[in-house]
Design a protein around this motif. Structure first.
Motif, short mmCIF file in Angstrom:
data_model
loop_
_atom_site.label_atom_id
_atom_site.label_comp_id
_atom_site.label_asym_id
_atom_site.label_seq_id
_atom_site.Cartn_x
_atom_site.Cartn_y
_atom_site.Cartn_z
N GLN A 191 -156.75 -63.12 42.07
CA GLN A 191 -155.72 -62.98 41.05
C GLN A 191 -154.49 -62.27 41.59
O GLN A 191 -153.35 -62.61 41.25
CB GLN A 191 -156.26 -62.23 39.84
CG GLN A 191 -155.25 -62.12 38.71
CD GLN A 191 -155.82 -61.43 37.48
OE1 GLN A 191 -157.03 -61.25 37.37
NE2 GLN A 191 -154.94 -61.03 36.58
N ALA B 73 -149.29 -65.77 34.81
CA ALA B 73 -150.29 -65.16 35.68
C ALA B 73 -150.44 -63.67 35.45
O ALA B 73 -151.09 -62.99 36.23
CB ALA B 73 -149.91 -65.40 37.14
N LEU C 115 -152.52 -64.79 43.41
CA LEU C 115 -151.84 -65.68 42.45
C LEU C 115 -150.63 -65.00 41.83
O LEU C 115 -149.57 -65.61 41.66
CB LEU C 115 -152.82 -66.11 41.36
CG LEU C 115 -153.97 -67.03 41.79
CD1 LEU C 115 -154.91 -67.29 40.62
CD2 LEU C 115 -153.43 -68.35 42.34
N ALA D 281 -153.80 -71.62 35.76
CA ALA D 281 -154.14 -70.28 36.25
C ALA D 281 -154.14 -69.27 35.12
O ALA D 281 -155.01 -68.38 35.04
CB ALA D 281 -153.16 -69.86 37.34
N PHE E 298 -154.26 -75.98 45.50
CA PHE E 298 -154.28 -75.03 44.38
C PHE E 298 -155.25 -75.48 43.30
O PHE E 298 -156.01 -74.67 42.75
CB PHE E 298 -152.86 -74.90 43.79
CG PHE E 298 -152.05 -73.81 44.40
CD1 PHE E 298 -152.31 -72.47 44.11
CD2 PHE E 298 -151.03 -74.09 45.28
CE1 PHE E 298 -151.55 -71.45 44.68
CE2 PHE E 298 -150.26 -73.08 45.86
CZ PHE E 298 -150.53 -71.76 45.56
#
Length: 544
Positions: A447, A301, A450, A479, A402
């Motif tokens: 983001q 991520a 995340l 992701a 998710f």
């Protein structure tokens, strides 16, 4: 040296053997009546014991002895024979005719003594063997004092017997190099001894036994016909739905053989505590599976850095690998920059997959470890399974949320990009860039969330705390694909040197990769919901 003087022979005399001695010494014993031409002898290099009259080295000795025995035998007339038989009662060596008169006597009292000695030598071991086979000696052999004395004597003589077996090869199949182990069951001790006594040179034969000293942190013995210093791996794997307060367990330890035996260190949990109670498979094998390089959650991520400018005609420099990025793989911004005028579209390098090494399992057994298998264990296991069922259901719902969020964001960013991109980067108007910036701001907020979530999802946390850890890992992967796609699309609006054709060549495969990842994630979630439960009612996760 005269061959008759070389001390290399072993000879059986009565109920024991003597040696090494020479042929001359054997001849002297023969003249004294201690041995005969039929006595068994052995020397190094012979596969087994043989009678002297079957060996060339003793031919002259046995033949001369036979002549001497013939010449020294007294000539007995019928009258003398009759006198002898009258002086002594008939023996088993006499043969009688119908008139009850003896016709021949051989040996007399000496023959009686010899026959009695033979009967004692042969009959006593045979009688003991018969008593042993019928179990009549069990009360004596099972006596603790007799057992202790037998073990003590055996252990005291074991080094000498092992040394003797090195000189007398056939004894290796009769003498075990394994000492008596107080902390092993009698059955497993016999298995260890049997494996250690197998011939060397062939396929390795290994037996496994558990030390009864500490069931919470047990150690294991291994024995077999392996070379001195041989190294193997002891692998302990928990049976998932029998473990208490844990869904999986596996640990491996290297063991080294010395004198046909090896012992592992106590097996503990990674935190140093005792093993979770439950069933385990324990195996001895010659290797371990190679672990695939794991990508950390944070790396999956990680935000992508701004694109680097590459001058037309100038070869691009490969930057250092980012966290979670394989060495030699170009980062996303370098791939995007390669689509600029004068650059070449990035090509994926083909990396050959490593050849999996074949692992041979020499022995595998099942044990219950970590404590007693009692009613308390059964009750606590049921309570734990109830918690697992509830947790697995909650995890599936979270994973589906998710997946839906990532799919929704992919559709939003690709839709906005398609509307705002125009014919080429140079044709993008300020209003279009402003609209993209608004879309980008929303994406950056997601983001950031995340990033915070994935940072906490370390591999250790997922494997320890999550029942569906593999589904959470797939979320991280998807992701990461979405982050890379958004970075490529952002370069279209922020870098005026990007060529439209080269950009499409890079953007298309990344979009397809993201769509495939999402589809696979949703398919695995659907598979998890449809998998039948285990016999104990736990949800399954095989194949996810």
């Amino acid at each position: 040296m005269d061959a008759t003087q070389e001390k290399k022979w072993f000879i059986y005399i009565g109920d024991h053997h003597e040696g090494p001695i020479s042929i001359s010494e054997i001849q002297e014993k023969m003249s004294q009546g201690h041995v005969t031409s039929g006595s068994f002898v052995w020397a190094e290099g012979m596969p087994d014991w043989k009678a002297m009259n079957e060996i060339d080295a003793f031919q002259s000795l046995t033949q001369s002895n036979a002549v001497q025995e013939t010449q020294s035998a007294p000539e007995t007339s019928a009258v003398e024979a009759h006198a002898v038989t009258e002086a002594a009662p008939l023996s088993t060596s006499e043969v009688q005719m119908a008139d009850n008169q003896p016709v021949q006597v051989v040996g007399g009292k000496n023959m009686k003594k010899r026959l009695l000695r033979i009967i004692l030598l042969v009959g006593t071991p045979a009688a003991l063997a018969a008593l042993y086979m019928t179990g009549m000696l069990n009360p004596v052999l099972d006596n603790p004092a007799v057992k202790a004395m037998t073990i003590s004597v055996s252990e005291a003589l074991r080094p000498q017997l092992i040394a003797l077996s090195e000189k007398v090869p056939f004894l290796k199949g009769m003498i075990s190099p394994i000492p008596h182990l107080e902390d092993v069951t009698p059955e497993e001790l016999e298995e260890l001894k049997h494996a250690a006594m197998q011939p060397e040179g062939g396929a390795p034969i290994v037996a496994l036994a558990m030390s009864q000293g500490d069931q919470l942190m047990p150690a294991f013995y291994a024995a077999g016909n392996v070379n001195e210093g041989a190294q193997y791996f002891l692998v302990v794997t928990g049976v998932g739905d029998t473990l208490l307060n844990q869904t999986s367990f596996e640990v491996s330890r290297k063991i080294v053989f010395s004198k046909k035996m090896a012992k592992s260190e106590p097996i503990r949990s990674p935190d140093g505590k005792s093993l979770p109670r439950g069933d385990y498979f324990v195996s001895i094998q010659d290797g371990l599976p190679e672990a695939a390089p794991a990508q950390t959650a944070a790396a999956a991520a990680a935000p992508v850095a701004p694109a680097q400018n590459v001058q037309p005609g100038q070869p691009s420099q490969a930057p250092a690998a980012q966290p979670g990025q394989a060495p030699g793989q170009a980062p996303v911004q370098a791939q995007a920059a390669a689509g600029q005028p004068g650059g070449q579209p990035a090509a994926a390098a083909a990396v050959p997959a490593p050849v999996a090494k074949k692992i041979n399992v020499l022995v595998k057994k099942q044990f219950f470890l970590g404590g007693p298998k009692d009613a308390t264990y059964q009750q606590r296991l049921k309570e734990y399974h109830d918690r697992i069922k509830a947790k697995a259901s909650a995890e599936l719902n979270e994973v589906k949320q998710f997946a839906a969020t990532l799919e929704s964001q992919m559709m939003a960013t690709t839709s906005a990009f398609g509307k705002l991109r125009g014919k080429s980067p140079k044709a993008v108007k300020p209003a279009q860039r402003k609209s993209w910036e608004a879309q980008k701001t929303k994406w950056q907020q997601l983001q950031k969330q995340l990033d915070q979530t994935f940072t906490a999802w370390t591999p250790e946390v997922l494997n320890r705390d999550m029942f569906y850890s593999m589904l959470y890992q797939r979320i991280q992967t998807v992701a990461g694909q979405l982050i890379r796609l958004h970075s490529i699309e952002d370069s279209y609006f922020t870098d005026t040197k990007v060529d439209a054709a080269d950009f499409d060549h890079l953007h298309g495969p990344k979009l397809e990769e993201l769509q495939a990842g999402l589809n696979e994630l949703k398919a695995k979630i659907d598979q998890a919901e449809k998998l039948p439960p285990t016999p104990r009612g736990l949800p399954r996760k095989e194949g996810l």
